[in-house]
Design an enzyme around this catalytic site. Structure first.
Site, PDB file in Angstrom:
ATOM      1  N   GLU A 273      60.572  29.931  24.846  1.00  0.00           N
ATOM      2  CA  GLU A 273      60.006  29.946  26.197  1.00  0.00           C
ATOM      3  C   GLU A 273      60.664  31.022  27.052  1.00  0.00           C
ATOM      4  O   GLU A 273      60.002  31.820  27.719  1.00  0.00           O
ATOM      5  CB  GLU A 273      60.241  28.564  26.806  1.00  0.00           C
ATOM      6  CG  GLU A 273      60.003  28.474  28.284  1.00  0.00           C
ATOM      7  CD  GLU A 273      58.540  28.272  28.600  1.00  0.00           C
ATOM      8  OE1 GLU A 273      57.974  27.298  28.099  1.00  0.00           O
ATOM      9  OE2 GLU A 273      57.985  29.087  29.336  1.00  0.00           O
ATOM     10  N   ASP A 277      58.852  34.443  28.534  1.00  0.00           N
ATOM     11  CA  ASP A 277      58.737  34.708  29.971  1.00  0.00           C
ATOM     12  C   ASP A 277      59.237  36.110  30.305  1.00  0.00           C
ATOM     13  O   ASP A 277      58.558  36.878  30.973  1.00  0.00           O
ATOM     14  CB  ASP A 277      59.597  33.719  30.778  1.00  0.00           C
ATOM     15  CG  ASP A 277      58.967  32.345  30.880  1.00  0.00           C
ATOM     16  OD1 ASP A 277      57.873  32.155  30.329  1.00  0.00           O
ATOM     17  OD2 ASP A 277      59.591  31.455  31.496  1.00  0.00           O
ATOM     18  N   SER A 476      52.470  28.947  29.567  1.00  0.00           N
ATOM     19  CA  SER A 476      53.749  29.618  29.810  1.00  0.00           C
ATOM     20  C   SER A 476      53.641  31.099  29.478  1.00  0.00           C
ATOM     21  O   SER A 476      54.487  31.879  29.888  1.00  0.00           O
ATOM     22  CB  SER A 476      54.841  29.064  28.914  1.00  0.00           C
ATOM     23  OG  SER A 476      54.811  27.700  28.876  1.00  0.00           O
ATOM     24  N   ASP A 518      35.276  36.877  35.020  1.00  0.00           N
ATOM     25  CA  ASP A 518      34.897  35.470  35.096  1.00  0.00           C
ATOM     26  C   ASP A 518      34.821  34.914  33.667  1.00  0.00           C
ATOM     27  O   ASP A 518      34.193  35.517  32.801  1.00  0.00           O
ATOM     28  CB  ASP A 518      33.527  35.369  35.794  1.00  0.00           C
ATOM     29  CG  ASP A 518      33.182  33.933  36.176  1.00  0.00           C
ATOM     30  OD1 ASP A 518      34.029  33.039  35.954  1.00  0.00           O
ATOM     31  OD2 ASP A 518      32.072  33.724  36.694  1.00  0.00           O
ATOM     32  N   VAL A 519      35.491  33.802  33.443  1.00  0.00           N
ATOM     33  CA  VAL A 519      35.442  33.160  32.120  1.00  0.00           C
ATOM     34  C   VAL A 519      34.414  32.041  32.213  1.00  0.00           C
ATOM     35  O   VAL A 519      34.563  31.128  33.035  1.00  0.00           O
ATOM     36  CB  VAL A 519      36.826  32.604  31.728  1.00  0.00           C
ATOM     37  CG1 VAL A 519      36.774  31.930  30.367  1.00  0.00           C
ATOM     38  CG2 VAL A 519      37.859  33.726  31.743  1.00  0.00           C
ATOM     39  N   GLY A 540      32.385  27.750  33.824  1.00  0.00           N
ATOM     40  CA  GLY A 540      31.034  28.218  34.125  1.00  0.00           C
ATOM     41  C   GLY A 540      31.174  29.398  35.070  1.00  0.00           C
ATOM     42  O   GLY A 540      32.290  29.828  35.366  1.00  0.00           O
ATOM     43  N   GLY A 542      31.722  31.620  38.217  1.00  0.00           N
ATOM     44  CA  GLY A 542      32.513  31.378  39.428  1.00  0.00           C
ATOM     45  C   GLY A 542      33.731  30.528  39.117  1.00  0.00           C
ATOM     46  O   GLY A 542      34.162  30.420  37.969  1.00  0.00           O
ATOM     47  N   ASP A 544      36.150  27.424  38.325  1.00  0.00           N
ATOM     48  CA  ASP A 544      36.099  26.138  37.632  1.00  0.00           C
ATOM     49  C   ASP A 544      37.512  25.628  37.397  1.00  0.00           C
ATOM     50  O   ASP A 544      38.461  26.414  37.383  1.00  0.00           O
ATOM     51  CB  ASP A 544      35.320  26.264  36.316  1.00  0.00           C
ATOM     52  CG  ASP A 544      35.856  27.383  35.446  1.00  0.00           C
ATOM     53  OD1 ASP A 544      36.981  27.229  34.936  1.00  0.00           O
ATOM     54  OD2 ASP A 544      35.167  28.419  35.281  1.00  0.00           O
TER      55      ASP A 544
END
Ligand SMILES: *[C@@H]1O[C@H](CO)[C@@H](O)[C@H](O)[C@H]1NC(C)=O
Ligand SMILES: *[C@@H]1O[C@H](CO)[C@@H](O)[C@H](O)[C@H]1NC(C)=O
Ligand SMILES: *[C@@H]1O[C@H](CO)[C@@H](O)[C@H](O)[C@H]1NC(C)=O
Ligand SMILES: *[C@@H]1O[C@H](CO)[C@@H](O)[C@H](O)[C@H]1NC(C)=O
Ligand SMILES: *[C@@H]1O[C@H](CO)[C@@H](O)[C@H](O)[C@H]1NC(C)=O
EC number: 3.4.14.9
Length: 564
Positions: A273, A277, A476, A518-519, A540, A542, A544
């Site tokens: 981790e 980072d 992370s 946008d995903v 969807g 926009g 979410d």
């Protein structure tokens, strides 16, 4: 017993229950998995406790957060200094006096305050602490990936009623160090890609996908800086960073080492981790001065996340962007603790700090409340005053193209914080248009919804303990990547004489996803039962509650965030 006896009780330390109150009756005290009790602590042993003192002017603080973060406000970007924040929130002299007198009478030694004077950390013996906090009983526990030892009380504590207007809570009794957001190594996808396709996420892949050129790095002429914070004895090694940059950092200018480690940097085994980072914050926010907050090596009775908050309130000069991969289930924390941490996050927002939290790696989460399943929000991801980052994968795992939902991406609705006004429109629109909404009994549609943003979280290469490790996954990973990109935008803002971005959400929701990819495909995980069949929310067009507004397209995002 009358008030008079209760006041005497304050000095005499022995407190009848009528004269006392429980500041955190709802704090979970069950032993988290992976921890074992080693029995009661020696009464003469020393421990340190942190007292959160009642602050003042919190309505004014809230107003200031809103005005300095709203691009439409004349105060936009006019951040407060730490001294100005202290001026505002500092406890009353009655509070300071009452608490000091109580601690002194109990034999507390060497109490340390912070600049804002709203926390006190004191040393006491176990015996004194158990007298002071009636009901508490300190035991030693061992657990976590690095077999950390902590002192905690399995029983609730009470304080004299006379302190109720002065103390929010006492830190160092109940909350165990977080097991960081369960970073996982996932199996590599089947199929082996032909030549020319990527085999896992590297800085090259990140920089290509998010449209960063070799010129998009820190100039070295500003004093811009960024930070990540580690908890639970997570160390990074300078030599891992150097090796990582030798293997993966050839195509862009970067800094060779961390500028500053705040806290103690242990000698132990590096944590994946911590390595992740630092390596990705410094690859996305390349050539920008980077700090690491390392809260390991501190005393057994301290709460690492709380110690980090104290550091923020005790340092007047701080990096502009902080990325934090820490979270707890909202329901496991007391409401006084959650509200007070939220106030600390607001203090940071008025100072123009951008705090990015990982949204978590359990999708919508799941738990059972009196026999029925519900999603399980996580905190501080659910705080309205931080920017929360979810996760994505490549649609084709071997091609640097469209992103889809990474099913682990944490997201959902808070049960504690109501929906902030900045996201009113986006969230109502989602709720009224999503074709795959889970049953309404699973989530609290009136709560603060998260995440706000996302980035790739699947299949990263990390160098840890001298070894390149593939397929490391989790939010992370996405959080430091987005943090680095916001630092690059701050670099341009500082160079053109503008203030850093600060708390981003009001602006982010006003701009309705401008500058982001946008995903729109995929759903995240949740309860494995017949009713929802492992599916939480779905992304969807926009905003979410799976990928927020989407992932960064650097040149476009820079354009929308450079003015005013
Ligand atoms: C805050 O900083 C001051 C000055 O550096 C130091 O004396 C004090 O111990 C710090 N407070 C805590 C709680 O560490
Ligand atoms: C950024 O990347 C996308 C997709 O990779 C591409 O379509 C676009 O033209 C690039 N440049 C800008 C300035 O958006
Ligand atoms: C990177 O930063 C250094 C100073 O830390 C600076 O001298 C150098 O010019 C920077 N590189 C680029 C490409 O801006
Ligand atoms: C950055 O520069 C400003 C203005 O010169 C100064 O006030 C601030 O303390 C500096 N910050 C750091 C992190 O050095
Ligand atoms: C739902 O969220 C609101 C805050 O928005 C809170 O007051 C309420 O208690 C929550 N309900 C449940 C059942 O948790």
């Amino acid at each position: 017993m009358g008030l008079r006896e209760c006041l005497l009780g304050l000095a005499a330390l022995t407190v009848a229950s009528k004269c006392s109150y429980s500041p955190e009756p709802d704090q979970q005290r069950t032993l988290p998995p992976g921890w074992v009790s080693l029995g009661r602590a020696d009464p003469e042993e020393e421990l340190s406790l942190t007292f959160a003192l009642r602050q003042q002017n919190l309505e004014r603080l809230l107003e200031l957060v809103q005005t300095v973060s709203d691009p439409g406000s004349p105060r936009y970007g006019k951040y407060l200094t730490l001294e100005e924040v202290a001026e505002l929130v500092r406890p009353s002299s009655l509070t300071l006096h009452t608490v000091q007198k109580w601690l002194l009478a109990a034999g507390a030694r060497s109490c340390h305050s912070v600049t804002t004077q709203d926390f006190l950390t004191c040393w006491l013996s176990v015996r004194q602490a158990e007298l002071l906090l009636s009901g508490a009983e300190f035991h030693r526990y061992v657990g976590g990936p690095s077999k950390t030892r902590v002192l905690r009380s399995p029983h609730p504590y009470r304080l004299p009623k006379a302190l109720a207007p002065h103390v929010d809570f006492v830190g160092g009794l109940h909350r165990f160090p977080p097991i960081s957001s369960s970073l996982k190594q996932r199996p590599k996808p089947q199929a082996v890609g032909p030549v020319g396709l990527h085999l896992g996420v590297t800085p090259f892949v990140i920089r290509k996908r998010y449209n960063l050129t070799a010129q998009d790095v820190g100039s070295g002429t500003t004093n811009n800086s960024q930070a990540c914070a580690q908890f639970l004895e997570q160390y990074f090694h300078d030599s891992d960073l150097a090796k990582f940059m030798r293997i993966f950092g050839q195509s862009f200018p970067h800094q060779a080492s961390v500028a500053r480690v705040v806290g103690k940097q242990g000698r132990g085994h590096a944590g994946i981790e911590a390595s992740l980072d630092v390596e990705y914050l410094m690859s996305a926010g390349a050539n920008i001065s980077t700090w690491v907050y390392s809260s390991s090596g501190r005393h057994e009775s301290q709460e690492p996340f709380l110690q980090w908050l104290l550091l923020l309130s005790n340092q007047s000069v701080l990096p502009h962007v902080h990325t934090i991969s820490y979270g707890d289930d909202e329901d496991s924390l007391s409401s006084t603790y959650i509200q007070r941490v939220n106030t600390e996050l607001m203090k940071a927002a008025t100072r123009g700090l951008t705090l990015l939290f990982a949204s978590g790696d359990s999708g919508a989460g799941c738990w059972s409340v009196s026999g029925s399943h519900q999603f399980r929000p996580s905190f501080p991801a659910s705080s309205p005053y931080v920017t929360t980052v979810g996760g994505t994968s490549f649609q084709n795992p071997f091609r640097i193209t469209n992103e889809v939902v990474d099913y682990i991406s944490g997201g959902g609705f808070s049960n504690v914080f109501p929906r902030p006004s900045y996201q009113e429109k986006a969230v109502t629109q989602f709720l009224s248009s999503s074709p795959h909404l889970p049953p309404s009994s699973y989530f609290n549609a009136s709560g603060r919804a998260y995440p706000d943003l996302a980035a790739l979280s699947d299949g990263y290469w990390v160098v840890s303990n001298g070894m390149p490790i593939p397929w490391v996954s989790g939010t992370s990973a996405s959080t430091p990547v987005f943090g680095g990109i916001l630092s690059l935008i701050n670099e341009h803002r500082i160079l053109s004489g503008r203030p850093p971005l600060g708390f981003l959400n009001p602006r982010l929701y006003q701009q309705r996803g401008a500058g982001l990819f946008d995903v729109t495909r995929g759903c995240h995980a949740s309860c494995l039962n017949e009713e929802v069949q492992g599916e939480g929310f779905c992304s969807g067009p926009g905003w979410d509650p799976v990928t927020g507004w989407g992932t960064p397209n650097f040149p476009a995002l820079l354009k929308t965030l450079i003015n005013p």
